[in-house]
Design a protein around this motif. Structure first.
Motif, PDB file in Angstrom:
ATOM      1  N   LYS A 314       0.852  -1.196   0.000  1.00  0.00           N
ATOM      2  CA  LYS A 314       0.000   0.000   0.000  1.00  0.00           C
ATOM      3  C   LYS A 314       0.884   1.241   0.000  1.00  0.00           C
ATOM      4  N   ASN A 315       0.448   2.250  -0.748  1.00  0.00           N
ATOM      5  CA  ASN A 315       1.244   3.475  -0.885  1.00  0.00           C
ATOM      6  C   ASN A 315       0.331   4.692  -0.933  1.00  0.00           C
ATOM      7  N   ILE A 316       0.814   5.767  -0.364  1.00  0.00           N
ATOM      8  CA  ILE A 316       0.177   7.084  -0.514  1.00  0.00           C
ATOM      9  C   ILE A 316       1.259   8.034  -1.007  1.00  0.00           C
ATOM     10  N   PHE A 317       1.086   8.546  -2.207  1.00  0.00           N
ATOM     11  CA  PHE A 317       2.051   9.484  -2.790  1.00  0.00           C
ATOM     12  C   PHE A 317       1.384  10.849  -2.933  1.00  0.00           C
ATOM     13  N   VAL A 318       2.042  11.877  -2.419  1.00  0.00           N
ATOM     14  CA  VAL A 318       1.523  13.240  -2.512  1.00  0.00           C
ATOM     15  C   VAL A 318       2.551  14.097  -3.239  1.00  0.00           C
ATOM     16  N   PHE A 319       2.180  14.602  -4.396  1.00  0.00           N
ATOM     17  CA  PHE A 319       3.035  15.534  -5.131  1.00  0.00           C
ATOM     18  C   PHE A 319       2.534  16.951  -4.865  1.00  0.00           C
ATOM     19  N   VAL A 320       3.370  17.743  -4.234  1.00  0.00           N
ATOM     20  CA  VAL A 320       3.044  19.146  -3.954  1.00  0.00           C
ATOM     21  C   VAL A 320       3.867  20.001  -4.920  1.00  0.00           C
ATOM     22  N   LEU A 321       3.214  20.524  -5.941  1.00  0.00           N
ATOM     23  CA  LEU A 321       3.883  21.326  -6.974  1.00  0.00           C
ATOM     24  C   LEU A 321       3.694  22.803  -6.626  1.00  0.00           C
ATOM     25  N   ASP A 322       4.741  23.409  -6.143  1.00  0.00           N
ATOM     26  CA  ASP A 322       4.669  24.753  -5.570  1.00  0.00           C
ATOM     27  C   ASP A 322       4.077  25.771  -6.546  1.00  0.00           C
ATOM     28  N   THR A 323       3.223  26.643  -5.999  1.00  0.00           N
ATOM     29  CA  THR A 323       2.694  27.814  -6.724  1.00  0.00           C
ATOM     30  C   THR A 323       1.851  27.424  -7.941  1.00  0.00           C
TER      31      THR A 323
END
Length: 685
Positions: A314-323
């Motif tokens: 199981k995986n949770i991936f969060v991509f936070v692409l600034d601005t």
């Protein structure tokens, strides 16, 4: 030829072409001036000008360059030699060089035997020297001493180096550069030196006016691209002001001669005294010359451990692409209609609210769920937020569900969050017990000067001296650890394509990738907005493809979002938010307009991993629900009362805007004063 061969010995690899160009230019200059009768009849004098230019170019570069980074100035030496020589040739041709016995040019060119029998005119030489030195040092002091200090003071809470790491050398270099250039200009006739002095005095005044009046409403260079076309009218106006400041002193000198020049010198001395007083005050406020940086590097750092690993289960991936504003999605899809096709299994929440603008506030809130507390220092708020009941429960639940937690972000963001706070929850945050602090002095000095130049340059030239927060990344490091820093942005995706992903031993992974996103657009990489937005998503698609190759795409939760959208405005502050739940399959991207926000980020993850959440999630709101949400926008210090009331660096307060509906409703508040103004007692920067 001698100088050219000497410089070639010191050239860094790959810069031979530049030196070849300088060689060609030097011979073209030779050929051009050789057709002039005055120089053709005196090849010896032409060679003496070359020697003088070479001598002063070498001395200037020795003053500017530290002994350990002279290699950076090898081409500068050649270029400076060529420029000084060309200027001297022009001045010599037009009769501006003073060749009278006893003067500087005569001293440089006359034989030792003749110099013995001539009286050197020391008083006249010294007077001519000070004619140029006062105006030149006023300009040098303003740019390289006061404004580098002011840039440091303003950003002291994010810069990890100390005042003594750059400022002492700035003072010494500015003084001796002023001395050596004044000596060089003293080769010229008296009236020529006075005209040059008038121009330099005008430049100093113009740059002062630029900083104090015209720079007040410029955009932030490291958030998103400044639309320079919006400033075309002001560029013309500032250009006129600069022209007036430079030309008027020359005209007044031509009309009133020495009477005006005496006044100019006294004014220069007065302005220097004022600047010195202001500088002393800033040094005291910065903590003294031997201060300790408020963003001092700690014993904890974010490593690249497990950056390219996934769990089989199981995986949770969060991509936070600034601005990355959701407005950018609208512009992108107009140019690239199929850009979102790879996200067909996702749901796009196009009415998602970040609550805060700016990475410091937004990332602290996203990772803790704690409202900002303006009654305590910002770093104290961050510490309390990460130790709050909500944050502790969230991360303990992840651990109980056997998730390993990792976060990969840049050093500036780590300074906002505090690596020590992250250390308690994220497995890749390491302790570095005995590291020695190392400072890249060349990077510090280069970028601190860029920051000062950005302030003082006229509006039309500022784009050539942009400096962003990430320019200082790596300027300060620790020798005892931290070498395994994470790969970010392009480095991450390039390595991903070459080595792929691999399995780790954990039964679950919770991973946050915080990348620069649309900061790339603001860093001047030549892409238009739709291209930059499209490229950011294409990079994430590479990761999705790797998950599919590993066979873990279906069982993974994947979120693509941003910490915030545009900054310091309600117009475009809403960020993107895409989510794919485990085993979710769609024929096409689903779009949901429910009024959700970063407030639901942590509860939604809790719901996905445990099946329940005591707080509302993104699934608990309907698309047509009438929900009130608030956003908080940072505001610069506006007036002298803001400057005196607090010491919050750039910002005096947050403006709170409460709205119902979507981003178009929020956009109506753009430029309007808020109903609530929240004062700041300090800020990270």
């Amino acid at each position: 030829m001698f100088w050219g061969m000497l410089i070639l010995l010191y050239l860094p690899n790959g810069e031979w072409g530049i030196s070849g160009g300088f060689f060609i230019m030097s011979y073209l200059v030779n050929a051009f001036f050789m057709v002039m009768k005055k120089l053709r009849e005196s090849i010896w004098e032409m060679h003496m000008l070359q020697n003088i230019a070479g001598f002063f170019a070498f001395i200037i570069c020795m003053i500017v360059a530290r002994s350990d980074d002279f290699q950076y100035f090898s081409n500068w030496l050649f270029a400076l030699l060529l420029i000084i020589w060309l200027v001297l040739l022009c001045l010599f041709t037009f009769g501006a060089v003073d060749k009278n016995p006893g003067m500087l040019y005569w001293l440089f060119t006359e034989t030792a035997e003749n110099r013995k029998v001539q009286v050197v005119r020391y008083k006249r030489i010294i007077k001519r020297f000070f004619n140029i030195f006062l105006s030149l040092f006023l300009l040098m002091f303003w740019i390289f001493i006061e404004n580098t200090l002011e840039f440091y003071y303003t950003n002291r809470k994010t810069l990890e180096f100390n005042l003594s790491d750059f400022w002492g050398s700035m003072i010494v270099q500015s003084f001796f550069l002023s001395v050596i250039i004044s000596v060089l200009v003293s080769l010229l006739k008296t009236n020529v030196t006075k005209i040059i002095s008038c121009c330099l005095w005008g430049l100093a005044v113009a740059s002062y006016i630029q900083v104090m009046i015209f720079d007040r409403d410029l955009g932030i260079t490291d958030a998103y691209a400044i639309k320079w076309s919006d400033y075309s009218g002001k560029m013309i106006m500032t250009g006129i002001v600069w022209g007036i400041c430079i030309v008027v002193p020359v005209i007044l000198f031509a009309k009133f001669k020495n009477k005006f020049f005496s006044i100019l010198k006294y004014v220069a001395v007065c302005l220097l005294c004022i600047q010195i007083s202001a500088t002393i005050y800033l040094v005291i406020k910065s903590g003294g010359y031997r201060n300790t940086s408020e963003a001092e590097i700690t014993n904890y750092y974010v490593s690249g451990k497990n950056e390219y690993t996934v769990s089989e289960e199981k995986n949770i991936f969060v991509f936070v692409l600034d601005t990355y504003s959701n407005d950018f999605i609208d512009e992108m899809t107009e140019q690239y209609p199929d850009a979102l096709e790879p996200l067909h299994d996702f749901t796009y929440y196009d009415n998602y609210d970040s609550k805060y603008d700016g990475t410091a506030l937004a990332m602290n809130y996203l990772l803790t769920g704690q409202e900002f507390d303006n009654t305590i220092p910002c770093r104290e708020y961050s510490k309390e937020a990460f130790h709050s009941e909500k944050a502790v429960e969230f991360y303990n639940t992840l651990k109980e569900q056997q998730y390993s937690c990792n976060i990969y972000t840049d050093k500036a963001t780590v300074s906002f969050l505090n690596a020590k706070n992250l250390y308690e929850y994220y497995d890749n945050v390491q302790e570095n017990a005995d590291g020695e602090i190392l400072v890249d002095y060349h990077a510090v000095r280069k970028n601190i000067i860029k920051g000062a130049m950005y302030k003082v340059l006229p509006l039309a030239l500022k784009r050539f001296s942009l400096v962003v927060t990430s320019d200082f990344d790596g300027a300060v490091s620790s020798s005892g650890g931290g070498e395994d820093s994470p790969d970010l942005d392009d480095d991450f995706y390039l390595k991903l394509q070459t080595q792929g992903l691999e399995y780790n031993s954990s039964s679950g992974t919770f991973t946050i990738y915080h990348f620069s996103g649309m900061h790339d657009y603001g860093d001047g990489k030549g892409k238009n907005l739709p291209e930059a937005a499209y490229d950011n998503l294409n990079d994430v698609y590479v990761f999705l493809d790797e998950l599919k190759n590993m066979g873990v795409y279906d069982n993974s939760t994947i979120i693509i979002t941003a910490d915030h959208g545009k900054i310091m405005t309600v117009d475009g502050i809403q960020p993107i938010f895409f989510i794919k739940e485990p085993y979710k399959k769609n024929d096409r991207l689903a779009v949901c307009s429910s009024p959700v926000s970063a407030e639901e980020f942590m509860p939604t993850i809790m719901k996905l991993i445990t099946g329940e959440s005591k707080d509302k999630t993104i699934y608990d709101y309907e698309a047509d629900e009438n929900r009130s949400r608030s956003v908080y926008i940072r505001q610069y210090k506006e007036n002298i009362s803001d400057l005196l009331k607090n010491d919050s660096a750039n910002y005096a307060c947050l403006y709170k805007y409460t709205y119902q509906g979507d981003k178009d409703e929020l956009r109506k508040y753009a430029g309007a004063k808020p109903k609530q103004k929240i004062p700041l007692i300090d800020f990270w920067y």
